[in-house]
Design an enzyme around this catalytic site. Structure first.
Site, PDB file in Angstrom:
ATOM      1  N   ASN A  74       0.812  -1.230   0.000  1.00  0.00           N
ATOM      2  CA  ASN A  74       0.000   0.000   0.000  1.00  0.00           C
ATOM      3  C   ASN A  74       0.839   1.271   0.000  1.00  0.00           C
ATOM      4  O   ASN A  74       0.480   2.263  -0.625  1.00  0.00           O
ATOM      5  CB  ASN A  74      -0.991  -0.009   1.172  1.00  0.00           C
ATOM      6  CG  ASN A  74      -0.330  -0.110   2.517  1.00  0.00           C
ATOM      7  OD1 ASN A  74       0.693  -0.780   2.673  1.00  0.00           O
ATOM      8  ND2 ASN A  74      -0.898   0.545   3.512  1.00  0.00           N
ATOM      9  N   SER A  86      -0.881  -7.670   6.861  1.00  0.00           N
ATOM     10  CA  SER A  86      -2.155  -8.049   7.459  1.00  0.00           C
ATOM     11  C   SER A  86      -1.962  -8.820   8.759  1.00  0.00           C
ATOM     12  O   SER A  86      -0.925  -9.456   8.983  1.00  0.00           O
ATOM     13  CB  SER A  86      -2.955  -8.913   6.484  1.00  0.00           C
ATOM     14  OG  SER A  86      -2.354 -10.186   6.323  1.00  0.00           O
ATOM     15  N   GLU A 134       3.889  -4.951  12.248  1.00  0.00           N
ATOM     16  CA  GLU A 134       3.093  -3.748  11.998  1.00  0.00           C
ATOM     17  C   GLU A 134       1.855  -4.179  11.221  1.00  0.00           C
ATOM     18  O   GLU A 134       1.913  -4.435  10.017  1.00  0.00           O
ATOM     19  CB  GLU A 134       3.910  -2.722  11.211  1.00  0.00           C
ATOM     20  CG  GLU A 134       5.130  -2.197  11.953  1.00  0.00           C
ATOM     21  CD  GLU A 134       4.781  -1.378  13.180  1.00  0.00           C
ATOM     22  OE1 GLU A 134       3.621  -0.930  13.292  1.00  0.00           O
ATOM     23  OE2 GLU A 134       5.659  -1.189  14.038  1.00  0.00           O
ATOM     24  N   CYS A 173      -3.318   1.773   6.462  1.00  0.00           N
ATOM     25  CA  CYS A 173      -3.591   0.978   7.671  1.00  0.00           C
ATOM     26  C   CYS A 173      -4.136   1.811   8.816  1.00  0.00           C
ATOM     27  O   CYS A 173      -4.801   1.286   9.710  1.00  0.00           O
ATOM     28  CB  CYS A 173      -2.331   0.236   8.113  1.00  0.00           C
ATOM     29  SG  CYS A 173      -0.913   1.307   8.428  1.00  0.00           S
TER      30      CYS A 173
END
Length: 431
Positions: A117, A191, A212, A246
């Site tokens: 991302n 994820s 993370e 996120c």
């Protein structure tokens, strides 16, 4: 790359680490300065790669990816000598008259697995800290952002020896093969589902890890702040990177009497930011790949769409979408959305807010919009989350003096600035 090649690569890194060639701080600073020069030379190539992978606008790529990497280099270049110096600790009567110190040492060989991302920033920022701290790094970038991976390989290859920094491309099978090797530290961003796999693999060797992850990041609006400004900041944080962030607000909880006015303001701010047709906007990105697009498309089924819902599968375009009170058992609210869909719920009593947040506890971020700062601070203390902001969204990630990381379901460990140095260092108490 097969298992024997991975083992050989790891051994090369370990030998390099043990020679201490990368240990002198002045040498690391020289390499960081060289890295900054190469990054500035390759700036346009980085933007092009991010556009090819995610259709990221140039300014967004600059602000959320490139600039943060440069800031991390500057932070370490300026402060690494101070951070690495022995820390004197007060003694006690029991060991008087000794002198007590904390001595730092790098862990050694580090495996990093980075996401798609923010494929440049989330690979480079922890890597910079690990290298500056004296470690070697094997980086496995996401196969979903292949153009950015190629740029990473090019840039890092121009700066660092192969046995100091290596980039290994590949899919999940390559990641699994990397996890079968014993590393001195593992740093994973992605994820929660895959994070559990990484944690299990690390446990096999008792390898320390930073995970993370993500979660359902709530945004609470009590109606005491200006509605237009509140809406603008929610829209910015939510639809940045087409919602694939996120720490984006995952859902909004607004006091009942202000729900209609907030929805109206959010729609107005969406159209101010991206026009009435976001597909034609130069400031609106795209979904990373078809698999994630299908997931978001499925999330919309049987939902009450207040605004948006327009999609173009061929272009991987998913328009800004606002949903009214999705059922609590729907996939939209059960899982992290990670896309440009914003559910809005109303509440009458703050106990309802507490119940919902506790149901999806340990989010990576939490946001509250209120003029009652005392109440806001009490609310922040009441819940466990990675990080957050009062009367804004996402901005806490910008300050490298604030550690970034999750807790529980949203991860473990933290980084940015000195926190990165601490993460990749073992501190030895000596008396």
């Amino acid at each position: 790359m097969n298992s024997s090649m991975i083992t050989k690569l790891k051994e090369e890194h370990y030998r390099f680490f043990k020679t201490h060639k990368n240990q002198p701080i002045k040498v690391r600073i020289q390499y960081l300065k060289k890295l900054k020069i190469v990054l500035e030379e390759k700036e346009l190539e980085i933007y092009d790669a991010l556009y090819e992978d995610l259709k990221k606008p140039v300014f967004e790529s600059f602000a959320s990816e490139f600039l943060m990497v440069l800031k991390e280099i500057d932070s370490f270049t300026k402060n690494i000598k101070e951070w690495a110096a022995p820390k004197k600790v007060s003694g006690s009567l029991l060991n008087f008259p000794s002198q007590d110190f904390l001595l730092y040492e790098p862990y050694g060989t580090i495996l990093m697995i980075s996401p798609w991302n923010y494929p440049f920033q989330l690979a480079m920022v922890p890597l910079i800290g690990a290298i500056a701290t004296g470690n070697t790094v094997v980086l496995k970038p996401s196969e979903s952002a292949p153009n950015t991976s190629k740029v990473l390989i090019e840039i890092l290859g121009l700066v660092f020896p192969q046995e100091w920094v290596s980039v290994v491309e590949g899919d999940a099978k390559i990641a699994q093969a990397l996890l079968k090797v014993q590393w001195d530290y593992i740093f994973y961003t992605g994820s929660t589902q895959v994070g559990k796999i990484v944690a299990k693999a690390a446990a096999e060797f008792l390898t320390p890890t930073t995970l993370e992850l993500g979660g359902k990041s709530p945004c609470i609006v009590d109606g005491t702040t200006p509605i237009e400004k509140t809406a603008r900041r929610i829209v910015w944080g939510k639809f940045l990177n087409c919602g694939q962030t996120c720490i984006a607000p995952d859902y909004v909880l607004v006091k009942s009497e202000f729900k209609t006015s907030l929805i109206t303001a959010i729609i107005e701010e969406i159209e101010k930011a991206f026009g009435k047709n976001a597909q034609k906007s130069d400031d609106y990105g795209r979904i990373i790949h078809e698999k994630h697009f299908k997931k978001l498309e499925a999330d919309l089924k049987n939902q009450k769409i207040i605004y948006g819902g327009s999609i173009d599968k061929k272009e991987l375009y998913f328009g800004p979408t606002v949903i009214d009170s999705p059922p609590m058992n729907s996939s939209l609210i059960q899982d992290e959305i990670f896309g440009p869909i914003l559910p809005i719920y109303s509440y009458d009593d703050f106990r309802e807010v507490d119940e919902i947040i506790e149901k999806y506890k340990n989010p990576l971020a939490l946001y509250i919009f209120t003029k009652n700062i005392t109440f806001g601070e009490k609310f922040l203390h009441r819940h466990s989350f990675g990080g957050g902001a009062v009367n804004d969204t996402v901005v806490h990630i910008i300050n490298d003096g604030l550690p970034f990381g999750g807790i529980g379901n949203s991860g473990m460990g933290k980084y940015h600035g000195e926190s990165t140095f601490n993460t990749f260092s073992h501190f030895k108490p000596v008396s």
